[in-house]
Design an enzyme around this catalytic site. Structure first.
Site, PDB file in Angstrom:
ATOM      1  N   ARG A  44      -2.019 -12.804   1.714  1.00  0.00           N
ATOM      2  CA  ARG A  44      -2.652 -13.880   2.504  1.00  0.00           C
ATOM      3  C   ARG A  44      -3.248 -14.991   1.646  1.00  0.00           C
ATOM      4  NH1 ARG A  44      -5.085  -9.251   5.608  1.00  0.00           N
ATOM      5  NH2 ARG A  44      -3.790  -9.086   7.457  1.00  0.00           N
ATOM      6  N   GLU A  77       0.641 -15.128   6.239  1.00  0.00           N
ATOM      7  CA  GLU A  77      -0.106 -14.215   7.111  1.00  0.00           C
ATOM      8  C   GLU A  77       0.931 -13.246   7.646  1.00  0.00           C
ATOM      9  OE1 GLU A  77      -3.343 -14.183   7.802  1.00  0.00           O
ATOM     10  OE2 GLU A  77      -3.805 -15.976   6.625  1.00  0.00           O
ATOM     11  N   PHE A  78       0.576 -11.973   7.686  1.00  0.00           N
ATOM     12  CA  PHE A  78       1.589 -10.988   8.096  1.00  0.00           C
ATOM     13  C   PHE A  78       2.098 -11.225   9.516  1.00  0.00           C
ATOM     14  CE2 PHE A  78      -0.908  -8.198   5.007  1.00  0.00           C
ATOM     15  CZ  PHE A  78      -0.072  -8.536   3.953  1.00  0.00           C
ATOM     16  N   LYS A 145       2.022   5.819   2.047  1.00  0.00           N
ATOM     17  CA  LYS A 145       1.161   6.606   2.894  1.00  0.00           C
ATOM     18  C   LYS A 145      -0.196   5.908   3.005  1.00  0.00           C
ATOM     19  CE  LYS A 145      -1.474   8.957   0.780  1.00  0.00           C
ATOM     20  NZ  LYS A 145      -2.253   7.978   0.030  1.00  0.00           N
ATOM     21  N   GLU A 213     -10.899  15.037  -7.736  1.00  0.00           N
ATOM     22  CA  GLU A 213     -10.986  13.720  -8.398  1.00  0.00           C
ATOM     23  C   GLU A 213     -12.440  13.403  -8.712  1.00  0.00           C
ATOM     24  OE1 GLU A 213      -8.263  10.602  -6.606  1.00  0.00           O
ATOM     25  OE2 GLU A 213      -8.487  11.961  -4.923  1.00  0.00           O
ATOM     26  N   HIS A 237      -0.085  14.655  -0.345  1.00  0.00           N
ATOM     27  CA  HIS A 237      -0.039  15.229  -1.694  1.00  0.00           C
ATOM     28  C   HIS A 237      -0.297  16.746  -1.696  1.00  0.00           C
ATOM     29  CE1 HIS A 237      -0.053  11.065  -2.514  1.00  0.00           C
ATOM     30  NE2 HIS A 237      -1.327  10.885  -2.781  1.00  0.00           N
ATOM     31  N   LYS A 327     -13.118  14.097  -3.419  1.00  0.00           N
ATOM     32  CA  LYS A 327     -13.461  12.962  -4.281  1.00  0.00           C
ATOM     33  C   LYS A 327     -14.893  13.135  -4.783  1.00  0.00           C
ATOM     34  CE  LYS A 327     -10.312   9.709  -2.168  1.00  0.00           C
ATOM     35  NZ  LYS A 327      -9.200  10.043  -3.051  1.00  0.00           N
TER      36      LYS A 327
HETATM   37  C1  BG6 Z   1      -3.507   8.207  -3.434  1.00  0.00           C
HETATM   38  C2  BG6 Z   1      -4.734   8.285  -2.569  1.00  0.00           C
HETATM   39  O1  BG6 Z   1      -2.352   8.365  -2.666  1.00  0.00           O
HETATM   40  O2  BG6 Z   1      -3.556   9.234  -4.400  1.00  0.00           O
HETATM   41  C3  BG6 Z   1      -5.981   8.171  -3.425  1.00  0.00           C
HETATM   42  O3  BG6 Z   1      -4.702   7.236  -1.624  1.00  0.00           O
HETATM   43  C4  BG6 Z   1      -5.971   9.196  -4.518  1.00  0.00           C
HETATM   44  O4  BG6 Z   1      -7.140   8.313  -2.646  1.00  0.00           O
HETATM   45  C5  BG6 Z   1      -4.654   9.129  -5.291  1.00  0.00           C
HETATM   46  O5  BG6 Z   1      -7.041   8.912  -5.386  1.00  0.00           O
HETATM   47  C6  BG6 Z   1      -4.527  10.237  -6.302  1.00  0.00           C
HETATM   48  O6  BG6 Z   1      -3.364  10.019  -7.067  1.00  0.00           O
HETATM   49  P1  BG6 Z   1      -3.297  10.395  -8.588  1.00  0.00           P
HETATM   50  O7  BG6 Z   1      -1.902  10.124  -8.992  1.00  0.00           O
HETATM   51  O8  BG6 Z   1      -4.297   9.559  -9.279  1.00  0.00           O
HETATM   52  O9  BG6 Z   1      -3.659  11.857  -8.653  1.00  0.00           O
END
Ligand code: BG6
Length: 473
Positions: A44, A77-78, A145, A213, A237, A327
């Site tokens: 944008r 703009e989308f 995703k 994380e 994941h 997280k």
């Molecule tokens: C992403 C998520 O797909 O993967 C993030 O949206 C996440 O929230 C990330 O931190 C983790 O990926 P990687 O490769 O850093 O382990």
């Protein structure tokens, strides 16, 4: 590789900035991109090609200049045709100059609320058809995703994609499938005769999967607060890691056979029933979450989830799988542990058998590798037992570092290779499982446990496994 055009929707967003552009640049430096390619950032903001080139902050690298000549910006703009129409003109010019229909890849790297409108516009402006008008064989679409918010919206999005593109043009991205040691699971499990015979419920006690994380949500509050870790990380994941260690041997290494095996694994994950929800699924939020930018003061969004579930296939039936993703945790670690039944022979009972016997741990990151724990006799004149580790580390064994997951994802899309991308059936099965949890949480209004920053999640997540007489490793 043939010349290509890649249009990144959301070119100024987090994903493009931190993953897509650095990965493309790295492929370029490794000489893996063709001499002619054009990357158009579509977003944008009102900025120029030059602004975009400096936006990513990679100018210090001496090769950036050579790479960034291939980078262009398209403001739009989308929801308005204007940006798309202007892009069509620019792409037509490239086709004219190249005297061919250059393959076009549309990469949707925006927040997911924009997917529908972008897809509609790609279709209504005929951008999706590429230059071979009426035939869309020169185009591909990659979609990041979270693919939907639940089963229903994932189905809707999938139908929308199918209205515009053929399956062979669609790349539903889960970059965990591109991680080296995830790809390695097929080789490790099926090329080594010694693991396969014990990889089942006669020998395995339970499986643990952890995506932990250290980082919190950083600047992603706007995106994350309405999404949560169950959708952001677990639906894709985490379940893909489960599939990698539980799937059957594919009939062959062809794309569809591998996708079949993966899809069957995900299909056989049993939904957690409503009455077991509180017992088998725990959600948590890190203490400082509500003070992050763009997070609602009364947010109940989970930044952590832990769950216990089972699979219905013959091989894995009755094996509890404990999986967690969080997280702002104590450490950065992604790993899978296959914990074997402790069968310490009666011979050794009086010498004290360690509580846990054989464990195979597959470390996805950091320090990717595999280690195996086994019991050994401690040196000395008396017989006593102790567990030890046998380790394989990629970095010690192979001189060359594997491709980063996004490099692999991009290379495969550009080559039209779909094996490591989600197919509709696996995607919808994972959403079915996750949607059950989302509904269960809402119905029973289950607690969101607050956990300390830099910890390994709420106490309830420890209890989830400890009440079964086991422990997170
Ligand atoms: C992403 C998520 O797909 O993967 C993030 O949206 C996440 O929230 C990330 O931190 C983790 O990926 P990687 O490769 O850093 O382990």
């Amino acid at each position: 590789m043939s010349p290509f055009v890649m249009v990144i929707f959301g070119a100024t967003g987090d994903l493009a900035h931190h993953k897509l552009i650095p990965s493309l640049f790295s492929l370029f430096k490794d000489g893996l991109l063709p001499s002619e390619f054009y990357i158009f950032g579509f977003a944008r903001r009102d900025i120029s090609d030059e602004d975009l080139r400096s936006y990513y902050g990679l100018e210090d690298d001496t090769l950036w200049g050579d790479f960034s000549r291939h980078l262009f910006y398209q403001q739009g703009e989308f929801q308005d045709d204007a940006g798309y129409l202007s892009l069509i003109k620019r792409l037509e010019k490239i086709d004219e100059e190249m005297k061919s229909c250059v393959t076009r890849l549309f990469y949707l790297a925006t927040p997911p609320d924009n997917y529908n409108i972008i897809l509609e516009k790609l279709s209504s402006t005929k951008l999706s058809e590429g230059c071979g008008q009426g035939s869309s064989k020169w185009t591909r679409v990659a979609i990041e995703k979270p693919f939907g918010k639940d089963l229903e919206t994932a189905q809707m999005l999938d139908s929308k994609l199918a209205e515009i593109f053929d399956e062979k043009q669609i790349f539903r991205v889960d970059h965990y499938l591109g991680k080296e040691n995830v790809q390695n699971m097929l080789a490790f499990r099926f090329a080594n005769g010694i693991f396969e015979p014990t990889w089942n419920n006669s020998y395995i006690d339970h499986i643990q999967v952890t995506i932990s994380e250290k980082n919190g949500i950083g600047k992603r509050g706007k995106f994350f607060d309405g999404v949560g870790n169950l959708r952001d990380v677990a639906q894709n994941h985490l379940l893909q890691l489960v599939a990698a260690v539980t799937m059957e041997q594919p009939r062959s290494f062809t794309k569809e056979d591998v996708r079949d095996a993966r899809a069957q694994a995900i299909q056989s994950i049993e939904s957690v029933s409503e009455e077991n929800m509180a017992d088998q699924v725990v959600r948590g939020q890190y203490q400082s979450y509500k003070s992050e930018k763009n997070v609602a003061d009364d947010s109940k969004t989970e930044t952590f989830v832990a769950m216990k579930f089972f699979m219905s296939n013959e091989r894995m039936k009755f094996i509890p799988i404990y999986a967690r993703a969080g997280k702002k945790m104590e450490k950065d670690i992604v790993e899978i542990s296959i914990v074997f039944k402790q069968t310490c022979h009666i011979l050794f009972k009086e010498y004290g058998c360690p509580e846990i016997g054989n464990v195979i741990t597959i470390r996805i990151q950091p320090d990717e590798g595999i280690q195996m724990r086994f019991i050994t006799k401690k040196p000395g004149t008396r017989l006593s037992l102790e567990p030890v580790q046998m380790k394989f580390a990629y970095k010690d064994h192979f001189e060359k570092k594997g491709a980063d997951a996004y490099e692999k994802v991009l290379m495969d899309i550009l080559a039209g290779e779909q094996m490591l991308f989600n197919r509709t059936d696996e995607l919808l099965s994972s959403w079915k499982f996750i949607t059950h949890i989302l509904n269960g949480w809402e119905k029973a209004d289950l607690p969101v446990y607050v956990y300390e920053d830099a910890s390994m999640g709420p106490q309830a997540a420890h209890e989830l496994i400890e009440k079964d007489g086991r422990k997170w490793l």
